[in-house]
Scaffold this active site. Structure first.
Site, PDB file in Angstrom:
ATOM      1  N   HIS A 157      -9.489 -42.864  -1.217  1.00 49.92           N
ATOM      2  CA  HIS A 157      -8.080 -43.115  -0.919  1.00 49.92           C
ATOM      3  C   HIS A 157      -7.568 -44.136  -1.943  1.00 49.92           C
ATOM      4  CE1 HIS A 157      -7.914 -40.877   2.800  1.00 49.92           C
ATOM      5  NE2 HIS A 157      -8.965 -41.517   3.270  1.00 49.92           N
ATOM      6  N   CYS A 173      -5.967 -40.435  -2.949  1.00 49.94           N
ATOM      7  CA  CYS A 173      -4.807 -40.226  -2.083  1.00 49.94           C
ATOM      8  C   CYS A 173      -4.565 -41.453  -1.232  1.00 49.94           C
ATOM      9  CB  CYS A 173      -5.036 -39.018  -1.186  1.00 49.94           C
ATOM     10  SG  CYS A 173      -5.307 -37.510  -2.112  1.00 49.94           S
TER      11      CYS A 173
END
Length: 406
Positions: A247, A296
């Site tokens: 992430h 992400c």
């Protein structure tokens, strides 16, 4: 079935008594030679197969045997050391990368914390399902370059190309970091294991020994990149790949302990370039450094980071020759700022999937920037979800051909 280097390592470790295996682990952690192994990573291992994986991922296949023989000799297990050395020397060249089972399960909804409809596809039919949503296909083998093509392109473009060292003489290294499990269970990156398998298979096919890490904190990621930048093999290499999957947010990649109570567990994007620049990684001066990041932002919008800042200095002096501090980089990010980056629960991310597909088909004949353009076009053609990868901080001065198989 012929045994691999990993099989021989496991056999050697299995031959040790419990007491000698404990001595082996302690000696491994106590080594004062780079690259070092963290004691915590060794102590949590229950099986010799896991220890063999750690040795290969840390030291590469070639060096893992040498380190193991060295430690076995140091703890007095001379016969085991001699057997391992003999068995691996008789194997000839390093084993080919493992072939993964690339059968694709029935698609599940693409995810980045919001459910979206997924195209349905039946087994045995073409990859393009009704509606024209052409999913990534990572099942094809990497096509090797022909010697005739390499010789022809060298004649035509030789002065405009980065030198590619002979396969027998070079020592290519790649770094692969994949964060899957986070302290916050809701942040688990389902499907990321498939990305790791596909990416490692591609890198090994391109001739890189892969140094692999899983589930690192921000500080551990920084230490892993710094250690990788200091590897002596780079002096005998012609290029490198650094792949990070986690992430992220605009200027940072999240560590596995990131959360409301630990918002500083991040790796700053600038640190990647800093550790690999001319000042801190002289072994890679004037050599292509390819950075691939699937990162992400795992909250409600799934936004991604992008590195916007420019390097502080224009160049740095090395000995009697001036070298630009940040040069010969090319980076591909999973999407543009403030847009979503999608990952399949079973099959992995669109970014890694399309990238592997393109490289398998065309790395044999196209340079790296053309390959990146083809990845971008695959996203343009993908009609189901709006995502576009982008290049960032590209400072390549020449053409970089990979010539897989040569």
């Amino acid at each position: 079935m012929e045994k691999t280097i990993k099989d021989h390592l496991v056999d050697a470790l299995d031959d040790l008594s419990s007491e000698n295996l404990k001595k082996f682990k302690n000696k491994l952690c106590d080594r004062r030679v780079e690259t070092r192994v963290r004691r915590g990573n060794v102590e949590k291992l229950e099986y010799t197969m896991e220890l063999a994986d750690l040795l290969i991922n840390t030291f590469t296949t070639r060096s893992a045997v040498q380190v193991t023989v060295e430690i076995l000799t140091a703890i007095g297990c001379n016969q085991v050391a001699e057997d391992l050395k003999r068995d691996t020397e008789s194997d000839g060249p390093a084993p080919q990368p493992e072939v993964w089972n690339n059968s694709v399960p029935a698609p599940q909804p693409e995810v980045q914390d919001s459910a979206v409809p997924a195209p349905q596809r039946s087994a045995g039919v073409a990859r393009t399902p009704p509606g024209g949503y052409d999913q990534p296909d990572t099942s094809a083998a990497l096509i090797p370059s022909s010697l005739e093509f390499k010789q022809a392109i060298l004649r035509e473009q030789g002065q405009k190309m980065y030198p590619v060292l002979d396969k027998a003489a070079r020592k290519r290294l790649a770094l692969l970091i994949n964060n899957v499990e986070f302290d916050c269970e809701e942040m688990k990156r389902n499907g990321a294991q498939r990305d790791e398998e596909n990416m490692e298979k591609l890198l090994r096919g391109l001739g890189y020994d892969v140094v692999k890490h899983t589930n690192l904190s921000g500080q551990e990621m920084d230490e892993a990149i710094k250690s990788f930048a200091g590897r002596k093999e780079h002096a005998e290499s012609d290029s490198t790949f650094v792949v990070i999957m986690s992430h992220g947010k605009r200027d940072a990649i999240l560590g596995v302990h990131y959360g409301v109570n630990n918002p500083n567990d991040v790796l700053l994007v600038d640190s990647i370039y800093s550790h690999l620049n001319a000042q801190n990684c002289p072994g890679l001066i004037n050599k292509p450094k390819v950075i691939l990041i699937q990162a992400c932002r795992g909250g409600e919008n799934g936004k991604v980071w992008v590195a916007d800042s420019e390097p502080e200095g224009l160049w740095n002096m090395e000995s009697d020759v001036w070298e630009h501090k940040e040069k010969d980089f090319i980076s591909l990010l999973s999407c543009t700022p403030d847009t979503k980056s999608y990952r399949h629960k079973l099959n992995g991310s669109l970014f890694i999937g399309f990238l592997v597909e393109v490289f398998n088909a065309n790395a044999s004949k196209d340079d790296i920037e053309e390959l990146f353009r083809q990845v971008m076009r695959r996203f343009e053609e993908f009609g189901m979800l709006k995502q576009m990868v982008c290049k960032d901080r590209t400072t390549l001065l020449k053409l970089f051909y990979l010539f897989p198989g040569l």
